[in-house]
Design an enzyme around this catalytic site. Structure first.
Site, PDB file in Angstrom:
ATOM      1  N   GLU A 209       0.864  -1.184   0.000  1.00 41.73           N
ATOM      2  CA  GLU A 209       0.000   0.000   0.000  1.00 41.73           C
ATOM      3  C   GLU A 209       0.898   1.230   0.000  1.00 41.73           C
ATOM      4  O   GLU A 209       1.648   1.457   0.948  1.00 41.73           O
ATOM      5  CB  GLU A 209      -0.901   0.051   1.237  1.00 41.73           C
ATOM      6  CG  GLU A 209      -2.145  -0.805   1.123  1.00 41.73           C
ATOM      7  CD  GLU A 209      -1.924  -2.201   1.665  1.00 41.73           C
ATOM      8  OE1 GLU A 209      -1.223  -2.332   2.671  1.00 41.73           O
ATOM      9  OE2 GLU A 209      -2.435  -3.164   1.061  1.00 41.73           O
TER      10      GLU A 209
ATOM     11  N   ASP B 117      -5.692   8.338  10.974  1.00 45.37           N
ATOM     12  CA  ASP B 117      -4.337   7.912  11.304  1.00 45.37           C
ATOM     13  C   ASP B 117      -3.849   8.448  12.638  1.00 45.37           C
ATOM     14  O   ASP B 117      -4.158   9.573  13.025  1.00 45.37           O
ATOM     15  CB  ASP B 117      -3.372   8.354  10.203  1.00 45.37           C
ATOM     16  CG  ASP B 117      -3.545   7.504   8.951  1.00 45.37           C
ATOM     17  OD1 ASP B 117      -3.369   6.278   9.077  1.00 45.37           O
ATOM     18  OD2 ASP B 117      -3.872   8.047   7.889  1.00 45.37           O
TER      19      ASP B 117
END
Lengths: 256, 393
Positions: A48, A59
């Protein structure tokens, strides 16, 4: 889809898949391709590539800081595409771009997908592009360029919605291990195992790849007991921060 | 044609719910239940009783004769500054805390810029005996110190947001991350008409009491329920949404939105989203957004913490794009002077956010017999230090 996507081919291999996330342009602006090649050489199954965003809501601090650093040092969507030009002459494992929807929207969704196809990107993970908006507005474009859109499911996702997401997916389901942002230190307890087991028992069309909170060989083994594979992100970025891009392969050796 | 939200959560092309799956169950729970809960007579009574007996509603609609004479038009002030806690924000926090109780939540989180929403949230949490955590940018913690102290006095925990420009956007990011990490027991009280559907609609509905009262009060004072213009400052846009709400589809009423130009719209230090923004995604909503050509969100600037936000609610983005709303940007200097003007003419020191709305008379002419309602969204106690520094008081 007439031709099988690299992700779909990879998912048919008889092994537990190791997938690695890293932020493009981190630790150094020019490290992107070097890291991708090194990961493939050391046996990583899928990558990724993180497209950095200024406000990454899902995040934790590690990926936030790597994104800010990459942006400060000049990473843009256009630059990432130019770094990835010719990548298919160098690596053959599936490559996924993971990021937030706004930079894709500004690039133009169709232009972005077209560019991904030209470069040889196999799929996208855009956590803030939800299922409904995707299906209403963008699915046809993704399909036209042969890109798989990977959706997340979490411990709070209802069975009904899991089935809906499963029906709309053609690659794998990204199984978020616990209610958290990325990199949160939850470890793997009985709760995670029970949740993975419960989802595995649903008999879904798509294989499961686990992510969030997986950091080493032990958690990788635990996470893949009931799944097809697992994704490591924050732990890899921390390792790069401490040891530089040339150490990417060393990190992989510690996992398998 | 309606300027209100549609069944899919959009205002024209703006709105929606662009959120990670981690937030889907929480927002979906609210989406499925908010209208039903808000329309329940028991809830309505509880909400209205608290607005009356605790907040002090209805707030007066005051004819500002000296200001009117000075500006050469007829000006009414909707006195939201007289609400308990000093601003309109409490209308929404009362509503959302009652909703959170109905949903069985025990823990409340909020973001704040100027601290008014943080104080209003800390206040209702104290009232209901619920745990309260408020995220606030480090820059705002410094420039709005009195409100930080008020939140602590009320028993809330104030957590500093240190990323980005360390202001409202970053505080909102941190609050959203908290919600991702605490999806079951926590309700997120968003303070403005921003965020994923149904937040913009829910907050606008809780704030709509402002325009409901304006209609009734104008009818009583002027024999007409419809002003020529409603004026409000816009950061995220909650006080404006409340003041416009019952006039949205009545196009004979001009809706004027006043944004913060900071040091000037082209100075690189501005928060004038309608002028500088392009369609994008921020905090779960598709709206006008200040961003780079690459889609990175840019850091806004305004002297007023409450307007220092790079986006705007989707309702306002639609009002702008459709031409229904008139958008005017006001600089720091113009706002500060307008704040002093209001203080000297009417004996009311406004919040610096609100002061922006009073600066439009330098920019735009009104007819002598126009009826202009300005939403006086908050009082200036929290901004005294900024006024002191600016005017060397």
């Amino acid at each position: 889809m007439s031709m099988m996507n690299r992700i779909q081919t990879k998912l048919q291999e008889d092994k537990k898949l190791l997938s690695i996330y890293f932020t493009a342009g981190y630790p150094q602006h020019g490290d992107t391709v070097k890291i991708i090649q090194s990961l493939e050489e050391h046996g990583v199954d899928m990558i990724e590539i993180g497209l950095p965003f200024s406000d990454p809501l899902a995040d934790g601090p590690t990926i936030q800081e790597s994104s800010t650093h990459a942006l400060t040092h000049g990473m843009t969507t256009e630059k990432l595409f130019s770094q990835l030009q010719g990548i298919r002459e160098k690596v053959s494992i599936p490559l996924i771009i993971m990021g937030y929807f706004n930079p894709v929207l500004q690039y133009g969704v169709e232009a972005f997908c077209k560019k991904c196809r030209e470069i040889g990107i196999d799929g996208l993970i855009l956590p803030d592009l939800p299922l409904r908006e995707y299906q209403l507005q963008y699915k046809e474009i993704f399909d036209a360029y042969g890109l798989l859109n990977i959706f997340l499911i979490t411990p709070q996702t209802s069975d009904e919605r899991i089935r809906e997401i499963d029906a709309a997916s053609n690659g794998f389901l990204y199984l978020v291990s616990s209610a958290s942002t990325t990199g949160a230190k939850s470890g793997f307890g009985q709760d995670q195992q029970d949740y993975f087991k419960r989802i595995a028992a649903m008999g879904l069309r798509n294989p499961l790849i686990a992510g969030f909170g997986i950091s080493n060989a032990e958690t990788f083994a635990q996470a893949t007991e009931h799944t097809k594979g697992a994704i490591i992100g924050s732990a890899f970025i921390k390792y790069l921060t401490e040891n530089g891009a040339d150490s990417a392969g060393d990190f992989v050796k510690r996992i398998r | 044609m309606t300027y209100n939200v549609d069944e899919n959560g959009y205002y024209g092309e703006f709105g929606g719910a662009y959120i990670p799956e981690m937030l889907y169950p929480n927002t979906e729970e609210i989406r499925q239940q908010y209208l039903q809960i808000m329309q329940d007579p028991v809830f309505e009574k509880e909400f209205n009783d608290l607005l009356r007996d605790y907040v002090g509603r209805p707030t007066p609609l005051y004819y500002a004769s000296r200001l009117s004479e000075h500006c050469g038009t007829r000006i009414y002030l909707k006195r939201e500054d007289l609400c308990h806690t000093g601003a309109h924000k409490v209308n929404n926090t009362i509503g959302q805390i009652l909703l959170a109780k109905r949903l069985g939540k025990q823990r409340i989180i909020a973001e704040t810029g100027a601290g008014q929403h943080g104080v209003a949230t800390a206040t209702v949490c104290a009232l209901m005996g619920m745990e309260c955590i408020v995220y606030m940018g480090t820059v705002d913690i410094e420039r709005q110190a009195p409100n930080v102290a008020r939140m602590k006095m009320l028993g809330a925990t104030v957590r500093a947001a240190n990323s980005g420009s360390k202001t409202l956007k970053d505080a909102t990011n941190e609050a959203i991350r908290d919600w991702i990490n605490n999806p079951v027991d926590t309700h997120y009280i968003i303070g403005s008409v921003v965020g994923p559907h149904p937040y913009p609609d829910m907050v606008a509905r809780f704030q709509s009491v402002i325009s409901a009262e304006i209609k009734a009060q104008l009818q009583e004072k002027e024999g007409r329920s419809r002003p020529d213009y409603v004026v409000a400052c816009v950061g995220g846009g909650s006080n404006a949404a409340g003041a416009y709400y019952h006039y949205l589809d009545d196009t004979q009423v001009g809706l004027i939105a006043v944004e913060a130009a900071g040091k000037g719209v082209d100075s690189g230090e501005s928060a004038a989203t309608s002028y500088l923004g392009k369609t994008g995604i921020i905090h779960g909503s598709k709206t006008l957004l200040m961003q780079t050509p690459d889609g990175q969100i840019t850091e806004p600037y305004s002297i007023s913490a409450g307007l220092d936000y790079p986006g705007v609610g989707p309702m306002h983005a639609h009002l702008y794009a459709s031409g229904r709303g008139e958008f005017i940007s006001i600089t720091d200097d113009e706002a500060m002077k307008a704040g002093r003007m209001l203080a000297r003419l009417e004996g009311i020191i406004p919040a610096i956010e609100t002061a922006h709305a009073f600066a439009i008379f330098e920019k735009r002419k009104f007819k002598a017999d126009d009826l202009v309602v300005i939403n006086l969204s908050g009082r200036g106690d929290k901004d005294l230090q900024t006024y002191i520094d600016y005017f060397k008081l």
